[in-house]
Design an enzyme around this catalytic site. Sequence first.
Site, PDB file in Angstrom:
ATOM      1  N   GLY A  14       0.859  -1.254  -0.087  1.00  0.00           N
ATOM      2  CA  GLY A  14      -0.030  -0.133  -0.120  1.00  0.00           C
ATOM      3  C   GLY A  14       0.961   1.206   0.052  1.00  0.00           C
ATOM      4  O   GLY A  14       0.560   2.200   0.875  1.00  0.00           O
ATOM      5  N   SER A  16       1.422   3.585  -2.359  1.00  0.00           N
ATOM      6  CA  SER A  16       1.139   4.567  -3.191  1.00  0.00           C
ATOM      7  C   SER A  16       0.724   6.134  -2.635  1.00  0.00           C
ATOM      8  O   SER A  16       0.680   6.966  -3.339  1.00  0.00           O
ATOM      9  CB  SER A  16       0.183   4.219  -4.322  1.00  0.00           C
ATOM     10  OG  SER A  16      -1.186   4.060  -3.672  1.00  0.00           O
ATOM     11  N   ASN A  92       2.236  -2.003   5.497  1.00  0.00           N
ATOM     12  CA  ASN A  92       1.353  -0.700   5.615  1.00  0.00           C
ATOM     13  C   ASN A  92       0.099  -0.911   5.109  1.00  0.00           C
ATOM     14  O   ASN A  92      -0.812  -0.089   5.735  1.00  0.00           O
ATOM     15  CB  ASN A  92       2.222   0.162   4.918  1.00  0.00           C
ATOM     16  CG  ASN A  92       1.423   1.703   4.839  1.00  0.00           C
ATOM     17  OD1 ASN A  92       1.396   2.360   5.770  1.00  0.00           O
ATOM     18  ND2 ASN A  92       0.811   1.776   3.373  1.00  0.00           N
ATOM     19  N   SER A 144      -1.887   0.576  14.860  1.00  0.00           N
ATOM     20  CA  SER A 144      -2.679   1.560  15.255  1.00  0.00           C
ATOM     21  C   SER A 144      -2.741   1.673  16.471  1.00  0.00           C
ATOM     22  O   SER A 144      -2.717   0.664  17.499  1.00  0.00           O
ATOM     23  CB  SER A 144      -3.921   1.509  14.530  1.00  0.00           C
ATOM     24  OG  SER A 144      -4.883   2.704  15.142  1.00  0.00           O
ATOM     25  N   TYR A 157     -11.675  -2.892  13.159  1.00  0.00           N
ATOM     26  CA  TYR A 157     -10.316  -2.258  12.944  1.00  0.00           C
ATOM     27  C   TYR A 157      -9.513  -2.401  14.232  1.00  0.00           C
ATOM     28  O   TYR A 157      -8.418  -2.794  14.077  1.00  0.00           O
ATOM     29  CB  TYR A 157     -10.474  -0.776  12.691  1.00  0.00           C
ATOM     30  CG  TYR A 157      -9.124  -0.098  12.165  1.00  0.00           C
ATOM     31  CD1 TYR A 157      -8.634  -0.237  11.079  1.00  0.00           C
ATOM     32  CD2 TYR A 157      -8.639   0.965  13.114  1.00  0.00           C
ATOM     33  CE1 TYR A 157      -7.501   0.289  10.594  1.00  0.00           C
ATOM     34  CE2 TYR A 157      -7.397   1.659  12.851  1.00  0.00           C
ATOM     35  CZ  TYR A 157      -6.805   1.361  11.613  1.00  0.00           C
ATOM     36  OH  TYR A 157      -5.671   2.223  11.269  1.00  0.00           O
ATOM     37  N   ILE A 190      -2.919  10.709  11.826  1.00  0.00           N
ATOM     38  CA  ILE A 190      -2.194  11.188  10.901  1.00  0.00           C
ATOM     39  C   ILE A 190      -2.870  11.544   9.955  1.00  0.00           C
ATOM     40  O   ILE A 190      -3.817  10.877   9.221  1.00  0.00           O
ATOM     41  CB  ILE A 190      -1.171   9.948  10.458  1.00  0.00           C
ATOM     42  CG1 ILE A 190      -0.461   9.052  11.555  1.00  0.00           C
ATOM     43  CG2 ILE A 190      -0.045  10.421   9.719  1.00  0.00           C
ATOM     44  CD1 ILE A 190       0.422   9.832  12.674  1.00  0.00           C
TER      45      ILE A 190
HETATM   46  P1  NAD Z   1      -4.448   5.375   3.100  1.00  0.00           P
HETATM   47  O1  NAD Z   1      -5.895   4.975   2.807  1.00  0.00           O
HETATM   48  O2  NAD Z   1      -4.051   6.648   2.652  1.00  0.00           O
HETATM   49  O3  NAD Z   1      -3.513   4.170   2.580  1.00  0.00           O
HETATM   50  C1  NAD Z   1      -3.453   3.093   2.692  1.00  0.00           C
HETATM   51  C2  NAD Z   1      -2.881   2.312   1.443  1.00  0.00           C
HETATM   52  O4  NAD Z   1      -3.295   0.755   1.646  1.00  0.00           O
HETATM   53  C3  NAD Z   1      -3.379   2.978   0.256  1.00  0.00           C
HETATM   54  O5  NAD Z   1      -2.219   2.950  -0.732  1.00  0.00           O
HETATM   55  C4  NAD Z   1      -4.288   1.695  -0.222  1.00  0.00           C
HETATM   56  O6  NAD Z   1      -4.486   1.495  -1.737  1.00  0.00           O
HETATM   57  C5  NAD Z   1      -3.680   0.493   0.322  1.00  0.00           C
HETATM   58  N1  NAD Z   1      -4.484  -0.798   0.360  1.00  0.00           N
HETATM   59  C6  NAD Z   1      -5.632  -0.829   0.913  1.00  0.00           C
HETATM   60  N2  NAD Z   1      -6.166  -2.079   0.647  1.00  0.00           N
HETATM   61  C7  NAD Z   1      -5.195  -2.817   0.070  1.00  0.00           C
HETATM   62  C8  NAD Z   1      -5.101  -4.160  -0.265  1.00  0.00           C
HETATM   63  N3  NAD Z   1      -6.023  -4.948  -0.295  1.00  0.00           N
HETATM   64  N4  NAD Z   1      -3.812  -4.538  -0.958  1.00  0.00           N
HETATM   65  C9  NAD Z   1      -2.745  -3.428  -1.091  1.00  0.00           C
HETATM   66  N5  NAD Z   1      -2.955  -2.221  -0.741  1.00  0.00           N
HETATM   67  C10 NAD Z   1      -3.984  -1.961  -0.214  1.00  0.00           C
HETATM   68  O7  NAD Z   1      -4.083   5.326   4.449  1.00  0.00           O
HETATM   69  P2  NAD Z   1      -2.956   5.629   5.553  1.00  0.00           P
HETATM   70  O8  NAD Z   1      -3.533   6.710   6.487  1.00  0.00           O
HETATM   71  O9  NAD Z   1      -1.642   6.009   4.978  1.00  0.00           O
HETATM   72  O10 NAD Z   1      -2.593   4.298   6.260  1.00  0.00           O
HETATM   73  C11 NAD Z   1      -1.656   3.368   6.096  1.00  0.00           C
HETATM   74  C12 NAD Z   1      -1.728   2.517   7.182  1.00  0.00           C
HETATM   75  O11 NAD Z   1      -1.411   3.084   8.552  1.00  0.00           O
HETATM   76  C13 NAD Z   1      -3.040   1.443   7.342  1.00  0.00           C
HETATM   77  O12 NAD Z   1      -2.573   0.224   7.736  1.00  0.00           O
HETATM   78  C14 NAD Z   1      -3.652   2.370   8.441  1.00  0.00           C
HETATM   79  O13 NAD Z   1      -4.555   1.336   9.084  1.00  0.00           O
HETATM   80  C15 NAD Z   1      -2.513   2.856   9.405  1.00  0.00           C
HETATM   81  N6  NAD Z   1      -2.977   3.756  10.472  1.00  0.00           N
HETATM   82  C16 NAD Z   1      -3.270   5.128   9.861  1.00  0.00           C
HETATM   83  C17 NAD Z   1      -3.770   5.943  10.689  1.00  0.00           C
HETATM   84  C18 NAD Z   1      -3.905   7.547  10.282  1.00  0.00           C
HETATM   85  O14 NAD Z   1      -4.545   8.148  10.948  1.00  0.00           O
HETATM   86  N7  NAD Z   1      -3.872   7.919   8.796  1.00  0.00           N
HETATM   87  C19 NAD Z   1      -3.914   5.719  11.972  1.00  0.00           C
HETATM   88  C20 NAD Z   1      -3.291   4.478  12.565  1.00  0.00           C
HETATM   89  C21 NAD Z   1      -2.908   3.555  11.593  1.00  0.00           C
END
Ligand code: NAD
Length: 250
Positions: A14, A16, A92, A144, A157, A190
Amino acid sequence: MKIDLAGKIALVTGGSRGIGRACSILLARAGAAVLVNYNRSREKAEEVMNEIRELGGEAEIFKADVSVPEEVEELFEFLKKRFGTLDILVNNAGIIRDNLLLTMKISDWDRVHDVDLKGAFLTSKSAAEMMLPRRSGKIINVSSVAAVAGGRGQTNYASAKGGLASFTRACAVELGAKGIQVNAVLPGMISTDMSSRTVRRAGELILKRIPFERFGDPMEVASLVLFLASDLSGYITGQTIAVDGGLSIS
Ligand code: NAD
């Protein structure tokens, strides 16, 4: 002291956008060659690849849904053919499908577990297979703060991310003697696409609970990932480290 990952191969699932994008770019800036996995957004993945190449780094992209065993197999076949080995895996990829327990659809429960937990299992299994003969490797799981602090509407989640934290510890015990380190980072709020709806809905309330009084930047999570991917973390395994401005302890 400078972190030097020259000669290392990294896979970011993930990768991108959001935190994955930041990890891909930071690992590449430190010298690692990065395979950026994406599921849907090819254009965004290409942007990350091009940004890395413009910086003088090495990057490729590969489409795979991490929850589908056959697609993970193809991802690792490509990795092996193109790079030969793997030093750093960043699990990720993740999704949210928030709803209250009483209205949570079974399909949303399943999908979140499939991507956020089973996905990491599938990729870690393949990664460990590649890392074992060389008796070295780093697996970093993006969990998380939901793993340690319950959030309303996030039973699926929180359960998947809590599972990922437990998975991290169990993997670390199994793989420690083989020279493979497994750790997890626990981001708080984030600023990414994923958190934007929650921020719009309840941003003010959440801000009041964050001692730093601001949301985090993806690069701040990537910095911890970079540290865990480097030699500086040589004696750390099985740990879950929050990067949350104090949210989880307030
Ligand atoms: P985001 O939605 O911007 O990015 C998530 C990425 O995962 C995207 O690129 C998406 O295309 C990819 N993805 C989703 N399903 C997929 C699959 N089946 N196969 C391959 N790729 C897949 O979100 P983010 O905030 O950048 O999250 C990244 C990680 O951080 C996640 O695991 C999320 O749970 C974790 N996280 C984020 C936050 C936050 O506040 N943003 C907080 C805690 C944890």
